[in-house]
Design an enzyme around this catalytic site. Structure first.
Site, PDB file in Angstrom:
ATOM      1  N   ASP A 229       0.560  -1.325  -0.303  1.00 45.48           N
ATOM      2  CA  ASP A 229       0.036  -0.282  -0.021  1.00 45.48           C
ATOM      3  C   ASP A 229       0.714   1.486  -0.272  1.00 45.48           C
ATOM      4  OD1 ASP A 229      -2.402   1.312   0.816  1.00 45.48           O
ATOM      5  OD2 ASP A 229      -1.782   1.774   1.698  1.00 45.48           O
ATOM      6  N   GLU A 271       1.430  -0.228  -5.118  1.00 48.15           N
ATOM      7  CA  GLU A 271       0.747   0.779  -5.306  1.00 48.15           C
ATOM      8  C   GLU A 271       1.547   2.374  -5.626  1.00 48.15           C
ATOM      9  OE1 GLU A 271      -3.580   3.095  -3.470  1.00 48.15           O
ATOM     10  OE2 GLU A 271      -1.907   2.923  -2.611  1.00 48.15           O
TER      11      GLU A 271
HETATM   12  C1  GLC Z   1      -4.257   3.660  -0.461  1.00 49.23           C
HETATM   13  C2  GLC Z   1      -5.638   2.019  -0.129  1.00 49.23           C
HETATM   14  C3  GLC Z   1      -6.742   3.241   0.386  1.00 49.23           C
HETATM   15  C4  GLC Z   1      -6.332   3.586   1.760  1.00 49.23           C
HETATM   16  C5  GLC Z   1      -5.066   4.362   1.776  1.00 49.23           C
HETATM   17  C6  GLC Z   1      -4.374   4.541   2.895  1.00 49.23           C
HETATM   18  O1  GLC Z   1      -4.799   4.164  -0.843  1.00 49.23           O
HETATM   19  O2  GLC Z   1      -6.021   1.788  -1.608  1.00 49.23           O
HETATM   20  O3  GLC Z   1      -7.850   2.776   0.372  1.00 49.23           O
HETATM   21  O4  GLC Z   1      -7.659   4.366   2.037  1.00 49.23           O
HETATM   22  O5  GLC Z   1      -3.576   3.234   0.996  1.00 49.23           O
HETATM   23  O6  GLC Z   1      -3.688   3.088   2.841  1.00 49.23           O
END
Ligand code: GLC
Length: 572
Positions: A229, A271
């Site tokens: 993440d 991500e």
């Molecule tokens: C990422 C996740 C999202 C979450 C954020 C904080 O962007 O995809 O859903 O709210 O991280 O952890």
């Protein structure tokens, strides 16, 4: 003879290598990389299937549906965070990295799920939120309570309020600041996301060690990798600037080395919504950082072309993100559990996408995106849904689909922010869509037409040969017959129509080619015959075969039509 090789492993290796050379087919190491040709299915345990009737999905329920996932044809599950959490950000606010939230079952239920998934040949990738913890995490509780606690320096503090305290928010419009005063601590702490998600301090070696402990722990539980993440925020140094911070890229190499030593084929799927010229830092010059990243950049232009028919920016985005290390791979998706981020489009482009897919304020989020599922955005238009999915499965990377999209599930805009696209899975047309036997599911089930569970559900769609579910399963099968996509070289092909995207993959003497028409009008295109073998094109998605004439193929496409071809032969 066989026996002889068994006792002489060195000789058998020599024979293998020399026979590979004799056939002139050097073994391609990339074929070892399972993520190159896998289909990933993203889901949340809580919204998938409830087994004990308490209204929330759980691991036992998910385990019971592995047969469904297997028959759909997916290779890996991406599991949203399932740790103990106050759930103010739906589990992305972790309060204990080493457990399973009791709502979802026991550690035993998790282990059983892992065993059964592996028995079904399905890998499990887990979401891991390392950038921040919940403010309820004992580490933060101790850090704020005691300056001398060993956990104090696990977070990012400032005695004074930094000048850029209200800059660099991940959720603009909802979040007001990135530095918040904590009374108990008597200092400001940094949080890239909501104020209940304090950022961990990755400059601190203890935090880095703990992150490795967590990765190691879950690999020992059998996971095949991690959806990491918020990678750019794990590695940033907020004190250098909240908006344009410096990054510790070496930290990604550290994670990679660690997971790879522990488990050779473990995957890091990052991500990281970054610009094309930053990609090399995330993949690593030699492919020694993240194995895979979501192509957020191309995704925005994908929605733009679907909204406008203007293909050029999407073609450019594909080309701009083409050069990546050999072992690296993009992950392509349409929708995920968050909003569609359109932050990199020009205002004019973004407005076009808003107009087409999210015209009401309530459909938009964080001044940059749309919080809807795909089917409602496309007005439930089957032709356009097929075009979109066919496209994503034909792009140079790993396709990632979201639970329920195989059915054409809708959203619930009454729910807060991104929860709108996280409603319970629709299994049957019975009470609570077969999701739970409880009277009240923990989150409402979609019961408004045309997306009501009465029509849109697994059981009903399974019976209908023309359903989106059966169409998706077929698309997955076709994608699996085209390993060229994950392994080969690709190029965009000029076909004489600015609204048609044509992409060709070549791999070890075999080729496939896909064409997608973004215009609502029918188009005739001309595919040039590129090689000697290009005498015939065999469609994989329709019942047709084309023969080359005058150096090429003439192909008719319906409005929003698409076609996949194998070049030169009906089968591989
Ligand atoms: C990422 C996740 C999202 C979450 C954020 C904080 O962007 O995809 O859903 O709210 O991280 O952890």
């Amino acid at each position: 003879m066989k026996k002889f090789y068994r006792y002489c492993p060195l000789l058998s290796l020599l024979v293998f290598v020399s026979s590979a050379f004799a056939q002139n087919t050097a073994p391609d190491i990339n074929e070892e990389l399972w993520y190159k040709n896998s289909i990933i299915y993203s889901l949340e345990v809580g919204t998938f299937k409830d087994s004990d009737g308490n209204g929330t999905g759980d691991f036992e329920g998910l385990t019971g549906q592995l047969d469904y996932l297997k028959s759909l044809g997916i290779d890996a599950i991406w599991l949203a965070p399932f740790h103990t959490s106050p759930k103010l950000d739906d589990g992305y606010d972790v309060a204990n990295y080493y457990d399973v939230d009791p709502q979802y079952g026991s550690p035993g239920d998790f282990a059983e799920f892992m065993y059964q998934a592996s028995k079904h040949g399905i890998r499990v990738i887990m979401d891991l939120v390392l950038n921040h913890t919940s403010d309820q995490h004992p580490w933060f509780q101790q850090a704020r309570a005691d300056k001398n606690s060993r956990y104090r320096n696990w977070y990012v503090w400032s005695k004074e309020r930094p000048k850029d305290w209200n800059k660099g928010m991940a959720f603009p419009g909802v979040q007001k600041e990135t530095w918040t005063y904590d009374k108990k601590a008597g200092e400001y702490y940094f949080h890239r996301f909501y104020d209940f998600q304090p950022d961990l301090n990755f400059e601190n070696p203890d935090v880095r060690n703990e992150a490795q402990r967590i990765l190691g722990f879950w690999m020992n539980q059998g996971v095949s990798g991690f959806r990491l993440d918020a990678v750019p925020f794990i590695i940033d140094l907020p004190k250098t600037s909240a908006e344009k911070p410096e990054h510790m890229f070496e930290l990604i190499s550290e994670f990679r080395r660690f997971v790879q030593w522990r488990k050779g084929d473990a995957l890091l799927l990052g991500e990281a919504n970054v610009l094309p010229d930053e990609n090399k830092e995330y993949f690593g010059q030699n492919g020694d950082r993240l194995h895979t990243m979501f192509n957020f950049y191309a995704n925005q232009y994908l929605f733009y072309v679907m909204a406008s028919g203007d293909l050029e920016p999407f073609r450019k985005a594909l080309v701009d993100t083409k050069k990546i290390p050999g072992t690296a791979q993009w992950a392509y998706f349409l929708r995920n559990h968050d909003e569609i981020d359109l932050g990199r489009l020009t205002e004019e482009q973004r407005n076009k996408v808003y107009q087409a897919f999210g015209p009401e304020k309530n459909m938009q989020l964080y001044d940059r995106g749309i919080r809807r599922r795909l089917a409602p955005m496309l007005n439930n238009d089957r032709k356009r849904m097929e075009l979109a999915y066919s496209l994503v499965f034909s792009l140079p990377g790993t396709p990632v689909i979201r639970y329920g999209d195989e059915l054409g599930m809708g959203d619930d805009l009454r729910l807060k922010e991104r929860i709108a696209v996280r409603t319970p899975m629709q299994w049957t047309n019975q009470k609570n869509a077969g999701f739970t036997s409880a009277d009240k599911p923990f989150r409402p089930i979609i019961d408004k037409e045309p997306f009501s569970y009465k029509q849109i559900n697994v059981a009903t769609e399974r019976q209908d040969p023309n359903s989106l579910l059966n169409w998706t399963a077929k698309l997955i099968r076709i994608r699996k017959e085209c390993p060229e996509i994950g392994l080969g070289n690709w190029q965009l092909v000029e076909v004489g129509s600015p609204e048609v995207l044509a992409i060709r993959y070549n791999y070890q003497g075999k080729s496939v080619m896909m064409v997608h028409n973004f215009s609502k009008d029918p188009k005739q295109i001309r595919i040039p015959a590129q090689a000697e073998g290009d005498k015939e094109l065999f469609s994989l998605t329709r019942n047709n075969k084309l023969t080359s004439a005058n150096g090429g193929f003439t192909v008719d496409l319906e409005g929003y039509g698409y076609n996949w071809f194998r070049v030169g032969s009906a089968i591989r």
